[in-house]
Design an enzyme around this catalytic site. Structure first.
Site, PDB file in Angstrom:
ATOM      1  N   LYS A  85      19.883  11.934  81.667  1.00 35.28           N
ATOM      2  CA  LYS A  85      20.884  11.039  81.110  1.00 35.28           C
ATOM      3  C   LYS A  85      22.266  11.697  81.209  1.00 35.28           C
ATOM      4  O   LYS A  85      22.294  12.915  81.362  1.00 35.28           O
ATOM      5  CB  LYS A  85      20.519  10.638  79.683  1.00 35.28           C
TER       6      LYS A  85
ATOM      7  N   ASP B 227      14.329  10.790  79.197  1.00 27.77           N
ATOM      8  CA  ASP B 227      14.979  10.744  77.892  1.00 27.77           C
ATOM      9  C   ASP B 227      14.240  11.780  77.068  1.00 27.77           C
ATOM     10  O   ASP B 227      13.065  11.581  76.741  1.00 27.77           O
ATOM     11  CB  ASP B 227      14.829   9.351  77.264  1.00 27.77           C
ATOM     12  N   HIS B 228      14.895  12.890  76.742  1.00 26.11           N
ATOM     13  CA  HIS B 228      14.124  14.001  76.187  1.00 26.11           C
ATOM     14  C   HIS B 228      13.496  13.669  74.829  1.00 26.11           C
ATOM     15  O   HIS B 228      12.594  14.348  74.382  1.00 26.11           O
ATOM     16  CB  HIS B 228      14.951  15.292  76.154  1.00 26.11           C
TER      17      HIS B 228
ATOM     18  N   GLU C 137      23.019  15.039  62.962  1.00 25.62           N
ATOM     19  CA  GLU C 137      23.167  16.409  63.465  1.00 25.62           C
ATOM     20  C   GLU C 137      24.158  17.157  62.590  1.00 25.62           C
ATOM     21  O   GLU C 137      25.153  16.589  62.140  1.00 25.62           O
ATOM     22  CB  GLU C 137      23.700  16.387  64.904  1.00 25.62           C
TER      23      GLU C 137
ATOM     24  N   HIS D 108      18.227   7.537  73.216  1.00 29.70           N
ATOM     25  CA  HIS D 108      17.314   8.099  72.212  1.00 29.70           C
ATOM     26  C   HIS D 108      16.970   7.112  71.094  1.00 29.70           C
ATOM     27  O   HIS D 108      15.811   6.919  70.753  1.00 29.70           O
ATOM     28  CB  HIS D 108      17.930   9.346  71.572  1.00 29.70           C
TER      29      HIS D 108
ATOM     30  N   LYS E 178      27.607  13.447  64.425  1.00 29.47           N
ATOM     31  CA  LYS E 178      27.723  14.906  64.470  1.00 29.47           C
ATOM     32  C   LYS E 178      28.377  15.364  63.176  1.00 29.47           C
ATOM     33  O   LYS E 178      29.102  14.615  62.529  1.00 29.47           O
ATOM     34  CB  LYS E 178      28.582  15.322  65.663  1.00 29.47           C
TER      35      LYS E 178
HETATM   36  C1  BG6 Z   1      21.629  14.763  73.745  1.00 27.73           C
HETATM   37  C2  BG6 Z   1      23.051  14.438  73.384  1.00 27.73           C
HETATM   38  O1  BG6 Z   1      21.104  13.798  74.619  1.00 27.73           O
HETATM   39  O2  BG6 Z   1      20.847  14.803  72.560  1.00 27.73           O
HETATM   40  C3  BG6 Z   1      23.592  15.463  72.418  1.00 27.73           C
HETATM   41  O3  BG6 Z   1      23.841  14.406  74.560  1.00 27.73           O
HETATM   42  C4  BG6 Z   1      22.705  15.574  71.215  1.00 27.73           C
HETATM   43  O4  BG6 Z   1      24.918  15.137  72.020  1.00 27.73           O
HETATM   44  C5  BG6 Z   1      21.259  15.788  71.629  1.00 27.73           C
HETATM   45  O5  BG6 Z   1      23.146  16.677  70.449  1.00 27.73           O
HETATM   46  C6  BG6 Z   1      20.331  15.710  70.439  1.00 27.73           C
HETATM   47  O6  BG6 Z   1      19.059  16.121  70.815  1.00 27.73           O
HETATM   48  P1  BG6 Z   1      18.073  16.787  69.781  1.00 27.73           P
HETATM   49  O7  BG6 Z   1      16.808  16.979  70.547  1.00 27.73           O
HETATM   50  O8  BG6 Z   1      18.714  18.069  69.334  1.00 27.73           O
HETATM   51  O9  BG6 Z   1      17.940  15.813  68.659  1.00 27.73           O
END
Ligand code: BG6
Length: 532
Positions: free
Chosen positions: A169, A198-199, A237, A261, A361
């Site tokens: 992404k 999409d992780h 976050e 996400h 954030k």
């Molecule tokens: C990423 C965003 O895809 O996901 C970041 O670009 C974000 O801004 C991150 O901090 C959050 O991922 P996770 O796994 O830490 O919740």
């Protein structure tokens, strides 16, 4: 909770067979993603015996160094980014399979060289012609690399040898660019060769939403408008924008988190049971949810979409600067670092049930959770007692950091006077399964090698997601914010986000509430209970 020995046993068994022989090419091999996530994940797979013996990695990036330099550098970096230990013997095996080619992604010569190296690697490591190209590059290179791969005929599938391309992404910047990107990719690759990652879908707890919903008979009957009052999704976050100001200034919280996400979390929570766990069946149901979410018209954007930007504040007792003072951020930036939305899913199951989502954030704590708040009992039976109203049951799916699921319900507080308080039934992943070092990319890489696209996004899902957020992007662009920064770092975002629920008689779940309730319970009091 006592451990179920069956569940614990499953976690110790080796699950899965090794992926088929293949060569993996990583574009952007010198970048952050490669060292922080991809190499640790590949090593964890190798250690878990899920990578084939016939495997190789070819790193590609602009930096000029040799395969030997690449091996050395990776050997040093892995120690920094791996959460578990590096076993020397398995690392030595792993590192032998690394190769490197420097070059400019726009230069056809690079792809000629890549073709030759692939030929050589296929001989040396017997990878049998299967190829996985991973685009860990800046998004501007996605169409360029795909086009060049096609021109060099590196992605043609022949004689049952697969060629797959993983794209990170952000997939597009808005609806129009996402459609254009899909089109450009489609000129070179068939849809079943494209793996849009999409992780969030690599997170165990996210995958567990499906298991929770469809492997348990007791929840599905109440999973609908008759019993559910509303659903909340929070991705909070604590971190700020860090050193990613360059990217983030053009993205903002909405693009960065919502169409990818958060929509993944919403579709898995809301979708109908698929007819099977085949990728197509699951994607079809997810897409139906995305299509049923009504894009907000401009008037509704004004009162159903909240944006915010953090100013200075305090996190973990330490003062932190505001967004506008971060590196590579405009001092008068109007980029949002917080967004909250109220959406409706117009289908039979969810009509009239609001789905509230928020992400930001520099919020009060790091927490990703899905909260299903059920309707209250129809009336309060405890007449002639001090109980006046009863707290609704709440199911919290905690995605991170404390992966688990908890269900709150009302209980009588011991004593001669009738008093009620909310208590929790808790399942913590770590109690049952311990913790395994994981970056979240292991499953996704493995699935891609196995040819299972279930946890990846299909082209139409990406476009349907942008369709929902596009009117918000448009209106926010037309009406720049006048009140930024409008929340303090370390808070829960702007006041309007609280108001979004409050005006409908609801409130956001506080992810820090649980520890509070446990503490109070230990003191013999109820804090979750409404009526003592
Ligand atoms: C990423 C965003 O895809 O996901 C970041 O670009 C974000 O801004 C991150 O901090 C959050 O991922 P996770 O796994 O830490 O919740």
């Amino acid at each position: 909770m006592t451990q179920s020995s069956d569940a614990a046993k499953v976690s110790q068994e080796t699950l899965g067979r090794p992926a088929p022989p293949c060569a993996m090419v990583i574009f952007g091999a010198g970048g952050d993603l490669t060292k922080r996530k991809l190499f640790p994940a590949l090593y964890n797979l190798a250690k878990g015996k899920l990578l084939p013996q016939e495997f190789a990695i070819i790193g590609v990036s602009r930096e000029q160094f040799s395969s030997d330099d690449f091996r050395q550098r990776t050997s040093q970096e892995i120690r920094q980014y791996l959460t578990g230990d590096v076993e020397q013997a398995s690392w030595d095996q792993f590192v032998k399979r690394l190769y490197y080619i420097p070059g400019d992604f726009k230069d056809p010569e690079l792809y000629k060289k890549l073709g030759e190296t692939l030929g050589q690697v296929e001989q040396e490591q017997n990878t049998q012609g299967n190829r996985l190209f991973y685009l860990a590059t800046s998004p501007t290179f996605f169409p360029i690399v795909v086009k060049q791969l096609g021109a060099a005929k590196l992605t043609e599938e022949q004689n049952g040898k697969w060629k797959r391309v993983v794209i990170e992404k952000p997939f597009g910047h808005d609806l129009e660019s996402a459609v254009a990107l899909n089109h450009e990719i489609g000129q070179v690759l068939a849809e079943n060769q494209v793996y849009r990652i999409d992780h969030y879908l690599g997170k165990e707890t996210v995958q567990n939403i499906l298991a929770f919903r469809f492997a348990n008979g007791i929840f599905e009957p109440v999973w609908n408008r008759r019993y559910v009052d509303h659903v909340q999704v929070t991705v909070a976050e604590e971190l700020g924008v860090e050193l990613r100001g360059d990217y983030y200034e053009h993205a903002g919280a909405l693009r960065d988190m919502v169409p990818n996400h958060i929509f993944q979390l919403i579709t898995l929570t809301a979708m109908e049971p698929p007819i099977s766990f085949d990728a197509q069946a699951v994607h079809d149901e997810q897409t139906k949810i995305l299509r049923a979410i009504q894009p907000l018209n401009p008037e509704r954007v004004l009162d159903h979409a909240v944006r915010g930007q953090y100013g200075e504040g305090v996190i973990d007792g330490k003062p932190v600067q505001g967004y506008r003072s971060e590196v590579n951020v405009d001092q008068a930036s109007s980029t949002e670092t917080f967004v909250a939305l109220a959406l409706n899913i117009d289908n039979w199951r969810w009509a009239g049930v609001p789905f509230y989502l928020r992400t930001g954030k520099r919020l009060a704590t790091r927490s990703t959770e899905i909260v299903i708040r059920f309707r209250r009992p129809p009336f309060v039976l405890f007449r002639k007692t001090s109980v006046e109203k009863i707290a609704p049951n709440e199911l919290v799916i905690n995605i991170q950091p404390n992966e688990g699921i908890s269900l709150s319900f009302e209980a009588k507080i011991p004593g001669p006077i009738v008093r009620l308080g909310a208590v929790n039934m808790d399942f913590q992943y770590s109690d049952y399964f311990g913790t395994t070092p994981s970056t979240g990319y292991e499953t996704l890489l493995y699935d891609c090698m196995m040819g299972d696209p279930t946890l990846f996004q299909r082209a139409d899902m990406v476009e349907a997601s942008w369709t929902i957020v596009q009117p918000i992007l448009d209106l926010w662009k037309a009406l720049p914010p006048r009140d930024f920064p409008n929340y303090a770092a370390g808070s829960w975002g702007p006041e309007q986000a609280l108001e979004l629920l409050r005006r409908e008689g609801r409130e956001w779940h506080d992810p820090t509430q649980k520890s509070l309730s446990l503490k109070k319970a230990a003191e013999g009091m109820s804090v979750l209970g409404t009526s003592i």
